[in-house]
Enzyme design. Structure first.
Site, PDB file in Angstrom:
ATOM      1  N   GLY A  57      83.632  48.069  52.511  1.00 19.71           N
ATOM      2  CA  GLY A  57      82.916  47.227  51.558  1.00 19.71           C
ATOM      3  C   GLY A  57      83.621  45.924  51.220  1.00 19.71           C
ATOM      4  N   HIS A  58      84.805  45.676  51.805  1.00 20.41           N
ATOM      5  CA  HIS A  58      85.604  44.486  51.436  1.00 20.41           C
ATOM      6  C   HIS A  58      86.169  43.836  52.679  1.00 20.41           C
ATOM      7  CE1 HIS A  58      88.737  42.163  49.216  1.00 20.41           C
ATOM      8  NE2 HIS A  58      87.876  42.262  48.231  1.00 20.41           N
ATOM      9  N   PHE A  59      85.565  43.185  53.416  1.00 27.18           N
ATOM     10  CA  PHE A  59      84.150  42.891  53.570  1.00 27.18           C
ATOM     11  C   PHE A  59      83.787  43.314  54.979  1.00 27.18           C
ATOM     12  CE2 PHE A  59      86.059  39.819  50.663  1.00 27.18           C
ATOM     13  CZ  PHE A  59      85.308  40.011  49.533  1.00 27.18           C
ATOM     14  N   VAL A  64      89.140  42.199  54.616  1.00 22.48           N
ATOM     15  CA  VAL A  64      90.290  41.650  53.912  1.00 22.48           C
ATOM     16  C   VAL A  64      90.804  42.725  52.959  1.00 22.48           C
ATOM     17  CG1 VAL A  64      91.050  39.887  52.254  1.00 22.48           C
ATOM     18  CG2 VAL A  64      89.397  39.286  54.025  1.00 22.48           C
TER      19      VAL A  64
END
Length: 158
Positions: A57-59, A64
Site C-alpha cells: 500500500g506504500h506505494f 517506498v
C-alpha cells in the site's frame, strides 16, 4: 582491561535480537547489529525486501519504505543495544519509545536497499537512553533523528 579488549566491537545476529526485543515479523525492522560498542554506539542493518507487507500500500506502483518504519528501525537498534548490555538471562525487559526529535528524511528507501542505522548514545539517565541516529544506504544519508527510550523492568504495567 587490555587495549585490544577496549577496541573490540560486538555484533548481534537475528537470534540475539529476537532474544531481547519483543518485535516479530512484520514489525521487526533490524536484521543484525554490528560494530556494537557497549551501549554507546552500534550499526543496525535492515535488508529491505519487496516482499514486505507495507509495500502493498506504500506505494504499489512505486514502493517506498515508510519513514516511520525507518525511525522504528533506529529505535529498535538502540533498544536492542541497551538490552544486550543488561541481559543477565531470564526474561528481558521491555523498551518503550519515548521521544522522536529532529527527524528529517533525505531520500526514499526502496526494495533492494541495505539500510544501516548508525546509532550513537547522546545521554543516559537511570533507565532512560537518548540516541542520535543516521540511516544510510550505500553510505548516503537517507534519514536522521534523535530518539529516546525507557526500559521498563516490569513490562511497564502496575
Amino acid at each position: 582491561m587490555s587495549e585490544q579488549a577496549a577496541t573490540t566491537l560486538g555484533a548481534a545476529d537475528i537470534l540475539k535480537i529476537l532474544a531481547v526485543l519483543p518485535h516479530r515479523y512484520p514489525f521487526l525492522m533490524v536484521d543484525k547489529i554490528v560494530d556494537i560498542e557497549g551501549d554507546k554506539r552500534a550499526v543496525g542493518v535492515k535488508n529491505v525486501s519487496a516482499n514486505e507487507p507495507h509495500f502493498q500500500g506504500h506505494f504499489p506502483e512505486n514502493p517506498v519504505m515508510p519513514g516511520v518504519l525507518i525511525l522504528e528501525g533506529m529505535a529498535q537498534t538502540a533498544g536492542a543495544v541497551c538490552l544486550l548490555q543488561r541481559a543477565e538471562g531470564g526474561k528481558p525487559s521491555l523498551v518503550y519509545f519515548m521521544t522522536i526529535d529532529k527527524a528529517k528524511f533525505r531520500r526514499p528507501v526502496v526494495p533492494g536497499d541495505v539500510l544501516e542505522y548508525h546509532m550513537m548514545q547522546i545521554a543516559k539517565r537511570r533507565n532512560m537512553w537518548w540516541f542520535r541516529g543516521e540511516a544510510k544506504v550505500d553510505g548516503q544519508l537517507v534519514a536522521e533523528a534523535e530518539v529516546g527510550a525507557m526500559i521498563a523492568h516490569d513490562g511497564g504495567r502496575k
